[in-house]
Scaffold this motif. Structure first.
Motif, PDB file in Angstrom:
ATOM      1  N   GLY A   1       0.832  -1.206   0.000  1.00 59.71           N
ATOM      2  CA  GLY A   1       0.000   0.000   0.000  1.00 59.71           C
ATOM      3  C   GLY A   1       0.866   1.255   0.000  1.00 59.71           C
ATOM      4  O   GLY A   1       0.628   2.197  -0.757  1.00 59.71           O
TER       5      GLY A   1
ATOM      6  N   GLY B   1       2.258   2.668  -3.018  1.00 54.98           N
ATOM      7  CA  GLY B   1       1.322   3.388  -3.871  1.00 54.98           C
ATOM      8  C   GLY B   1       0.449   2.470  -4.713  1.00 54.98           C
ATOM      9  O   GLY B   1      -0.196   2.921  -5.649  1.00 54.98           O
ATOM     10  N   TYR B   2       0.440   1.199  -4.378  1.00 55.18           N
ATOM     11  CA  TYR B   2      -0.369   0.259  -5.163  1.00 55.18           C
ATOM     12  C   TYR B   2      -1.722   0.048  -4.489  1.00 55.18           C
ATOM     13  O   TYR B   2      -1.804  -0.588  -3.443  1.00 55.18           O
ATOM     14  N   ASP B   3      -2.764   0.563  -5.129  1.00 57.40           N
ATOM     15  CA  ASP B   3      -4.075   0.450  -4.480  1.00 57.40           C
ATOM     16  C   ASP B   3      -4.591  -0.989  -4.518  1.00 57.40           C
ATOM     17  O   ASP B   3      -5.501  -1.345  -3.789  1.00 57.40           O
ATOM     18  N   TRP B   4      -3.957  -1.818  -5.357  1.00 54.82           N
ATOM     19  CA  TRP B   4      -4.414  -3.215  -5.391  1.00 54.82           C
ATOM     20  C   TRP B   4      -4.011  -3.978  -4.132  1.00 54.82           C
ATOM     21  O   TRP B   4      -4.356  -5.152  -3.985  1.00 54.82           O
ATOM     22  N   SER B   5      -3.324  -3.328  -3.217  1.00 60.96           N
ATOM     23  CA  SER B   5      -2.983  -4.033  -1.970  1.00 60.96           C
ATOM     24  C   SER B   5      -4.256  -4.482  -1.250  1.00 60.96           C
ATOM     25  O   SER B   5      -4.232  -5.447  -0.501  1.00 60.96           O
ATOM     26  N   CYS B   6      -5.362  -3.778  -1.513  1.00 55.47           N
ATOM     27  CA  CYS B   6      -6.590  -4.197  -0.820  1.00 55.47           C
ATOM     28  C   CYS B   6      -7.249  -5.404  -1.489  1.00 55.47           C
ATOM     29  O   CYS B   6      -8.224  -5.950  -0.972  1.00 55.47           O
TER      30      CYS B   6
END
Ligand code: ARG
Length: 557
Positions: free
Chosen positions: A342, A345-350
């Motif tokens: 996260g 800067g990777y929003d796909w962490s969620c």
């Protein structure tokens, strides 16, 4: 059914709530005499400042549809009796038409990655790995049934400082022939010896560190040994996967990411996330300890490799969801991992989820690897299969393919015992209990399925369109369950909870057995083939539920 009724209720309530909100509020009345479903009006009453009963009466007055037989407003509830005939005919027709596709979603053309099993090279396949394997496989099957493309990944523990120790130990005490004959047992033996000797001889640990460094630097001799340990261990794991009927799309384990580590560390540097701490590099995190990225000697760690794996998989598969099926003792590791991603800067962490689970206990105690004393999974499975064989000898001597069925039942018992409780619970391993044909067990569900199969054979089953009135009064609870299968498939995937399918299969088996105990099926009258068609629907759904769990459904037992 709940979905359609919820839609009707939503209209009757002037869309005060959406159908899917209402669906979650629908209850099953405590007593069947009250109705098939009930909608409570209390929350709405507060919102509208009216009495629940007046709302219930108003809504009841507005509900009318061919699916609904009767509606009553009782004590603030809208109690609904569905039209059993039309529900029955719809559901059963759908099952007969779609067969094992019943409850499957149309392909959504999105990927789901499941990281599961993931044992460690040169170490025994633990009970924890068994749980991961079984839960992960069920989730993968559920994801497919829900329309996803599934990537099944075995993230092998095939890298790390323990390989330095193993190489040193092998050079000191290794016996090539013994390792070839029984790799994991022998490698474990010298690994344990390494630790014992290192307690008094400090220099051993230095040698191990140097030896792992050599391995990381691509030293040929070390690499050859490492590869040999890996291949030999994999061969042994393959035996277990074979018995369990499990396959993977990828065995890219930790070592696979070796050449992708520098890029990750550089990225962290560029994003100014790395802090130096006593020579090591870490990423500072909120509300949890920092995540260690490189050690003082520059060596990378488990977390670094997981970071590299996550970035690589994102590029490779672009998954809508990634599940890490790993015991709950690693929950901090995954929290850290997801937060680091996260912060990058990777929003796909969620979209990454740790699917945690509890321990496997035997007589209330942990079954674990202590000082070389291990419960070998292969032995456990063998024992289950042997027990199944003895049961078969007692009950059904004439059975064809005894060996195969014993394997399906023994393995099915172990898997079902694992999946019937929510994964976060610790589970107890008692062969006697899990093999009981009358208990809440895999064999019980398998047995019910086999019983239906022989019923169909005896009755010379020919498929018919089914009329509700032909089935008899005990059919309704069975039909309600059959109707719930698609929504159960959906929820159990959304909540990463295969136990919902296991519980469902038990309920369906029980309901059908009750039906069968009270209903004469094999009477030569005009209803016989309809009843058999109904029974065949139950068999189809039971078999598919077992398949989702990773369990076979033999047609004879
Ligand atoms: N090999 C690890 C262990 O046995 C499990 C790996 C789980 N997967 C992952 N991506 N970290 O503890």
């Amino acid at each position: 059914m709940n979905q359609s009724i919820a839609a009707l209720l939503s209209t009757a309530l002037n869309h005060e709530w959406t159908a899917s909100e209402i669906e979650k509020m629908i209850e099953k009345p405590k007593m069947a005499e009250l109705g098939d479903m009930a909608f409570p009006c209390f929350t709405l009453a507060k919102k509208l400042r009216r009495s629940p009963q007046s709302i219930a009466s108003e809504v009841a007055g507005r509900l009318s549809d061919e699916m609904i037989r009767e509606v009553h407003a009782v004590s603030g509830y809208v109690n609904i009796f569905v039209n059993q005939q039309s529900v029955t005919e719809n559901v059963l027709q759908e099952i007969l038409r779609e067969k094992e596709q019943y409850g499957s979603m149309k392909s959504v053309k999105e990927n789901v990655v499941i990281d599961y099993s993931s044992p460690n090279i040169a170490k025994p396949f633990s009970m924890g790995h068994l749980r991961s394997t079984v839960i992960g496989n069920a989730l993968a099957n559920l994801a497919e049934k829900n329309g996803y493309q599934v990537v099944r990944i075995n993230h092998l523990g095939d890298w790390g400082t323990q390989f330095g120790k193993l190489i040193v130990a092998y050079k000191l005490w290794g016996d090539k022939a013994a390792i070839e004959a029984s790799p994991i047992q022998e490698l474990l033996k010298i690994y344990v010896k390494f630790h014992a000797v290192a307690e008094t001889d400090e220099s051993l640990n230095d040698q191990a560190r140097a030896s792992f460094k050599a391995l990381e630097n691509g030293d040929e001799e070390s690499l050859a040994l490492w590869k040999w340990f890996r291949d030999a261990s994999l061969k042994e794991f393959a035996l277990i996967y074979d018995v369990l009927g499990i396959r993977f799309d990828s065995f890219a384990g930790e070592a696979f990411y070796n050449d992708k580590m520098d890029a990750v560390v550089n990225q962290l540097k560029e994003k100014k996330l790395l802090t130096q701490s006593e020579g090591a590099f870490v990423v500072e995190l909120e509300d949890m300890p920092p995540c260690l990225i490189t050690k003082t000697d520059g060596a990378t760690l488990y977390a670094t490799r997981d970071l590299a794996a996550a970035l690589y998989r994102k590029k490779q598969y672009d998954a809508k969801k990634t599940f890490y099926v790993v015991g709950n003792e690693q929950s901090l590791h995954f929290k850290q991992l997801f937060q680091v991603i996260g912060k990058m800067g990777y929003d796909w962490s969620c979209d990454l989820q740790h699917v945690a689970f509890g321990m496997m206990l035997k007589d209330g105690k942990k079954m674990s690897t202590r000082k070389g004393k291990v419960v070998l999974l292969a032995d456990v499975l063998d024992e289950a299969i042997e027990t199944a064989k003895r049961n078969i000898e007692e009950k059904n001597q004439a059975l064809k393919q005894k060996e195969l069925v014993a394997k399906q039942v023994g393995v099915g018992a172990v898997i079902f015992n694992d999946l019937k409780n929510h994964r976060m619970n610790d589970i107890d391993f008692s062969l006697e209990q899990m093999m009981n044909f009358e208990g809440e067990t895999g064999p019980y569900v398998q047995y019910t399925h086999a019983r239906i199969s022989s019923l169909l054979e005896k009755g010379q089953f020919e498929e018919r369109a089914i009329e509700f009135d032909a089935l008899g009064e005990y059919a309704w609870p069975v039909i309600q369950l059959l109707e719930q299968f698609p929504i159960t498939v959906q929820k159990s995937f959304e909540q990463a909870d295969p136990s919902q399918i296991a519980k469902f299969s038990l309920q369906l088996a029980r309901a059908f057995n009750k039906y069968y105990a009270h209903t004469k099926v094999l009477v030569d009258d005009e209803w016989k083939q309809m009843k058999l068609s109904f029974a065949s629907c139950v068999a189809i759904v039971l078999k598919d539920a077992l398949r989702l769990l990773g369990i076979s459904a033999p047609s004879q037992m």
